[in-house]
Scaffold this motif. Structure first.
Motif, PDB file in Angstrom:
ATOM      1  N   THR A  20       0.749  -1.363   0.161  1.00 25.98           N
ATOM      2  CA  THR A  20       0.213   0.288  -0.101  1.00 25.98           C
ATOM      3  C   THR A  20       0.886   1.134  -0.045  1.00 25.98           C
ATOM      4  OG1 THR A  20      -1.442  -1.334   1.213  1.00 25.98           O
ATOM      5  CG2 THR A  20      -1.458   1.186   1.488  1.00 25.98           C
ATOM      6  N   GLU A  21       1.937   1.475   1.138  1.00 25.63           N
ATOM      7  CA  GLU A  21       2.763   2.863   0.760  1.00 25.63           C
ATOM      8  C   GLU A  21       3.310   2.770  -0.693  1.00 25.63           C
ATOM      9  OE1 GLU A  21       4.216   2.117   5.284  1.00 25.63           O
ATOM     10  OE2 GLU A  21       5.945   0.713   4.135  1.00 25.63           O
ATOM     11  N   TYR A  27      -1.146   6.576   6.519  1.00 24.03           N
ATOM     12  CA  TYR A  27      -0.417   6.287   5.345  1.00 24.03           C
ATOM     13  C   TYR A  27       0.900   7.177   4.990  1.00 24.03           C
ATOM     14  CZ  TYR A  27      -1.503   0.975   4.961  1.00 24.03           C
ATOM     15  OH  TYR A  27      -1.903  -0.160   5.791  1.00 24.03           O
ATOM     16  N   ILE A  28       0.198   8.613   4.640  1.00 23.48           N
ATOM     17  CA  ILE A  28       1.572   9.546   4.199  1.00 23.48           C
ATOM     18  C   ILE A  28       2.455   9.851   5.289  1.00 23.48           C
ATOM     19  CG2 ILE A  28       1.513  12.184   4.468  1.00 23.48           C
ATOM     20  CD1 ILE A  28       0.740  11.269   1.662  1.00 23.48           C
ATOM     21  N   TYR A  43       3.514   7.175   7.574  1.00 19.21           N
ATOM     22  CA  TYR A  43       4.489   5.998   7.328  1.00 19.21           C
ATOM     23  C   TYR A  43       5.131   6.348   6.506  1.00 19.21           C
ATOM     24  CZ  TYR A  43       0.972   3.579   9.589  1.00 19.21           C
ATOM     25  OH  TYR A  43      -0.252   2.759  10.311  1.00 19.21           O
ATOM     26  N   LEU A  44       4.862   6.736   4.765  1.00 26.62           N
ATOM     27  CA  LEU A  44       5.559   7.312   4.082  1.00 26.62           C
ATOM     28  C   LEU A  44       6.525   8.242   4.204  1.00 26.62           C
ATOM     29  CD1 LEU A  44       4.056   7.948   0.668  1.00 26.62           C
ATOM     30  CD2 LEU A  44       5.464   5.546   0.960  1.00 26.62           C
ATOM     31  N   ARG A  45       6.465   9.257   5.245  1.00 32.20           N
ATOM     32  CA  ARG A  45       7.541  10.289   5.792  1.00 32.20           C
ATOM     33  C   ARG A  45       8.508   9.745   6.675  1.00 32.20           C
ATOM     34  NH1 ARG A  45       2.628  14.699   6.311  1.00 32.20           N
ATOM     35  NH2 ARG A  45       3.658  16.489   4.776  1.00 32.20           N
ATOM     36  N   ARG A  46       8.368   8.688   7.803  1.00 34.04           N
ATOM     37  CA  ARG A  46       9.088   8.240   7.695  1.00 34.04           C
ATOM     38  C   ARG A  46      10.077   7.101   7.298  1.00 34.04           C
ATOM     39  NH1 ARG A  46       4.981   5.197  12.083  1.00 34.04           N
ATOM     40  NH2 ARG A  46       3.997   6.763  13.159  1.00 34.04           N
ATOM     41  N   LYS A  47       9.419   6.692   6.474  1.00 34.12           N
ATOM     42  CA  LYS A  47      10.318   6.243   5.574  1.00 34.12           C
ATOM     43  C   LYS A  47      11.614   7.065   4.475  1.00 34.12           C
ATOM     44  CE  LYS A  47       8.691   1.652   5.812  1.00 34.12           C
ATOM     45  NZ  LYS A  47       7.527   0.465   5.252  1.00 34.12           N
ATOM     46  N   ILE A  48      10.780   7.801   4.355  1.00 31.05           N
ATOM     47  CA  ILE A  48      11.384   8.719   2.262  1.00 31.05           C
ATOM     48  C   ILE A  48      11.976   9.988   3.531  1.00 31.05           C
ATOM     49  CG2 ILE A  48      10.812   9.791   0.366  1.00 31.05           C
ATOM     50  CD1 ILE A  48       9.996   7.271  -0.045  1.00 31.05           C
ATOM     51  N   PRO A  56      12.754  17.502   3.237  1.00 30.30           N
ATOM     52  CA  PRO A  56      11.293  17.019   3.163  1.00 30.30           C
ATOM     53  C   PRO A  56      10.862  16.583   2.277  1.00 30.30           C
ATOM     54  CG  PRO A  56      11.594  19.020   4.682  1.00 30.30           C
ATOM     55  CD  PRO A  56      12.559  18.681   4.195  1.00 30.30           C
ATOM     56  N   MET A  57      10.818  15.639   1.446  1.00 32.15           N
ATOM     57  CA  MET A  57       9.971  15.735  -0.144  1.00 32.15           C
ATOM     58  C   MET A  57       8.218  15.728  -0.307  1.00 32.15           C
ATOM     59  SD  MET A  57      12.182  13.141  -2.266  1.00 32.15           S
ATOM     60  CE  MET A  57      11.344  13.903  -3.782  1.00 32.15           C
ATOM     61  N   ILE A  58       7.479  15.154   1.051  1.00 30.39           N
ATOM     62  CA  ILE A  58       6.164  15.276   0.865  1.00 30.39           C
ATOM     63  C   ILE A  58       5.681  16.074   1.587  1.00 30.39           C
ATOM     64  CG2 ILE A  58       4.691  13.896   1.809  1.00 30.39           C
ATOM     65  CD1 ILE A  58       6.290  11.299   1.331  1.00 30.39           C
ATOM     66  N   HIS A  59       5.105  17.412   0.689  1.00 28.71           N
ATOM     67  CA  HIS A  59       4.349  18.011   1.489  1.00 28.71           C
ATOM     68  C   HIS A  59       2.461  18.082   2.093  1.00 28.71           C
ATOM     69  CE1 HIS A  59       8.250  19.662   1.754  1.00 28.71           C
ATOM     70  NE2 HIS A  59       8.395  19.191   0.313  1.00 28.71           N
ATOM     71  N   THR A  60       1.931  18.589   3.010  1.00 31.42           N
ATOM     72  CA  THR A  60       1.010  19.155   3.560  1.00 31.42           C
ATOM     73  C   THR A  60       0.287  20.609   3.014  1.00 31.42           C
ATOM     74  OG1 THR A  60       0.790  17.142   5.167  1.00 31.42           O
ATOM     75  CG2 THR A  60      -0.714  18.428   4.892  1.00 31.42           C
ATOM     76  N   ARG A  61      -0.691  20.124   2.574  1.00 26.64           N
ATOM     77  CA  ARG A  61      -0.801  21.490   2.097  1.00 26.64           C
ATOM     78  C   ARG A  61      -2.919  21.632   2.616  1.00 26.64           C
ATOM     79  NH1 ARG A  61       2.968  22.902   0.802  1.00 26.64           N
ATOM     80  NH2 ARG A  61       4.209  23.907  -1.112  1.00 26.64           N
ATOM     81  N   ARG A  62      -2.664  22.854   3.864  1.00 24.88           N
ATOM     82  CA  ARG A  62      -4.028  22.287   4.419  1.00 24.88           C
ATOM     83  C   ARG A  62      -5.026  23.042   4.175  1.00 24.88           C
ATOM     84  NH1 ARG A  62      -2.451  21.138   9.544  1.00 24.88           N
ATOM     85  NH2 ARG A  62      -0.859  21.709  10.480  1.00 24.88           N
ATOM     86  N   GLY A  63      -6.024  21.706   3.854  1.00 29.25           N
ATOM     87  CA  GLY A  63      -7.401  22.293   3.711  1.00 29.25           C
ATOM     88  C   GLY A  63      -7.104  22.064   1.578  1.00 29.25           C
ATOM     89  N   ALA A  64      -5.951  20.765   1.530  1.00 22.67           N
ATOM     90  CA  ALA A  64      -6.141  21.186  -0.620  1.00 22.67           C
ATOM     91  C   ALA A  64      -6.266  19.607  -0.379  1.00 22.67           C
ATOM     92  CB  ALA A  64      -5.736  21.951  -1.019  1.00 22.67           C
ATOM     93  N   GLY A  65      -4.998  18.812   0.419  1.00 18.84           N
ATOM     94  CA  GLY A  65      -4.417  17.840  -0.157  1.00 18.84           C
ATOM     95  C   GLY A  65      -2.548  17.396   0.716  1.00 18.84           C
ATOM     96  N   TYR A  66      -1.964  16.794  -0.850  1.00 13.10           N
ATOM     97  CA  TYR A  66      -0.450  16.707  -0.577  1.00 13.10           C
ATOM     98  C   TYR A  66      -0.014  16.141  -1.679  1.00 13.10           C
ATOM     99  CZ  TYR A  66      -2.900  14.603   4.287  1.00 13.10           C
ATOM    100  OH  TYR A  66      -3.043  14.615   5.203  1.00 13.10           O
ATOM    101  N   LEU A  67       1.410  16.961  -1.645  1.00 14.45           N
ATOM    102  CA  LEU A  67       2.227  16.491  -3.251  1.00 14.45           C
ATOM    103  C   LEU A  67       3.387  16.466  -2.774  1.00 14.45           C
ATOM    104  CD1 LEU A  67       3.354  20.174  -3.980  1.00 14.45           C
ATOM    105  CD2 LEU A  67       2.377  19.559  -1.593  1.00 14.45           C
TER     106      LEU A  67
END
Length: 248
Positions: free
Chosen positions: A175-176, A215-216, A218-223, A229-240
């Motif tokens: 799943t990750e 799961y985001i 989980y990915l952040r812990r591994k990536i 950081p490469m994985i970012h949160t956009r509050r109210g919108a989602g992830y990129l």
């Protein structure tokens, strides 16, 4: 890649030498079994599904080299299924099965992205011959060679399921891996929780949206842990996901 079988026919193989994979989608069980048997005789690996939702789930995990798709399914029509398949596998050849012989129906299927069609009733030999042609053309185009996604120093091989960052191997669960693959196919694009649920857990997933947050993390812990950081949160919108910004 081709080789010659003991029966004297030319066998199609994937570039890594493994059997060609074909997904058969039809709600007529007897027809699906007959088609699957004929295609297995070619030495191919076969998966089947009886409806559109099952086809999308099967394609996501099976990664077929070609799809045989009935135009009329119990939960959605073949054109809708094709649209969902194209999001996951934009170049996979699709052979439509249709009981309709009207010119406009055939044109609709081909215009929507289908590669070929056969009209019911059909001969098994015709289906096999058309699939062989589609798979050969897809192989000649080098479709399977572009299996590695890269964002910055992060790479993901869709065929081997190997993930590395900065040359360091990263182990992910199934799943990750699917979640990271979806993010990496859309670099710098904000993906909503609903989009991620639809793609990674399938559109009929009945769980809570917080599974995405879990799961985001989980990915952040591994990536990302210990790295820029490469994985970012956009509050109210989602992830990129986007390449890391390295400190000067």
């Amino acid at each position: 890649m081709t080789t010659t079988s003991p029966q004297g026919r030319t066998e199609l193989l994937r570039p890594d030498g493994s059997p060609v994979r074909v997904l058969v989608v039809d709600d007529e069980v007897s027809l699906t079994e007959l088609l699957s048997m004929a295609l297995r005789y070619e030495g191919w690996e076969i998966r089947s599904a009886g409806d559109g939702a099952g086809a999308v789930r099967a394609a996501r995990g099976f990664r077929p080299d070609a799809v045989v798709l009935d135009m009329m399914l119990p939960d959605m029509d073949g054109l809708s299924v094709l649209g969902r398949l194209r999001r996951e596998l934009p170049d996979v050849p699709v052979l439509f099965l249709t009981a309709k012989d009207a010119v406009e129906d055939r044109i609709a299927g081909l215009t929507a992205g289908g590669d070929d069609y056969v009209t019911k009733p059909f001969s098994l030999e015709e289906v096999v011959a058309r699939l062989r042609g589609l798979i050969r053309r897809a192989g000649a185009s080098g479709r399977r060679s572009e299996s590695v996604l890269a964002v910055g120093d992060l790479t993901l091989d869709e065929d081997s399921h190997e993930v590395t960052r900065g040359g360091e191997s990263i182990h992910l669960t199934a799943t990750e891996f699917e979640l990271l693959r979806y993010l990496m196919r859309n670099p710098r694009r904000v993906l909503s929780k609903a989009q991620i649920l639809d793609r990674v857990w399938s559109y009929d997933f009945g769980g809570q949206a917080n599974v995405v947050e879990l799961y985001i993390s989980y990915l952040r812990r591994k990536i990302d842990v210990g790295r820029e950081p490469m994985i970012h949160t956009r509050r109210g919108a989602g992830y990129l996901i986007k390449p890391a910004v390295l400190a000067a």
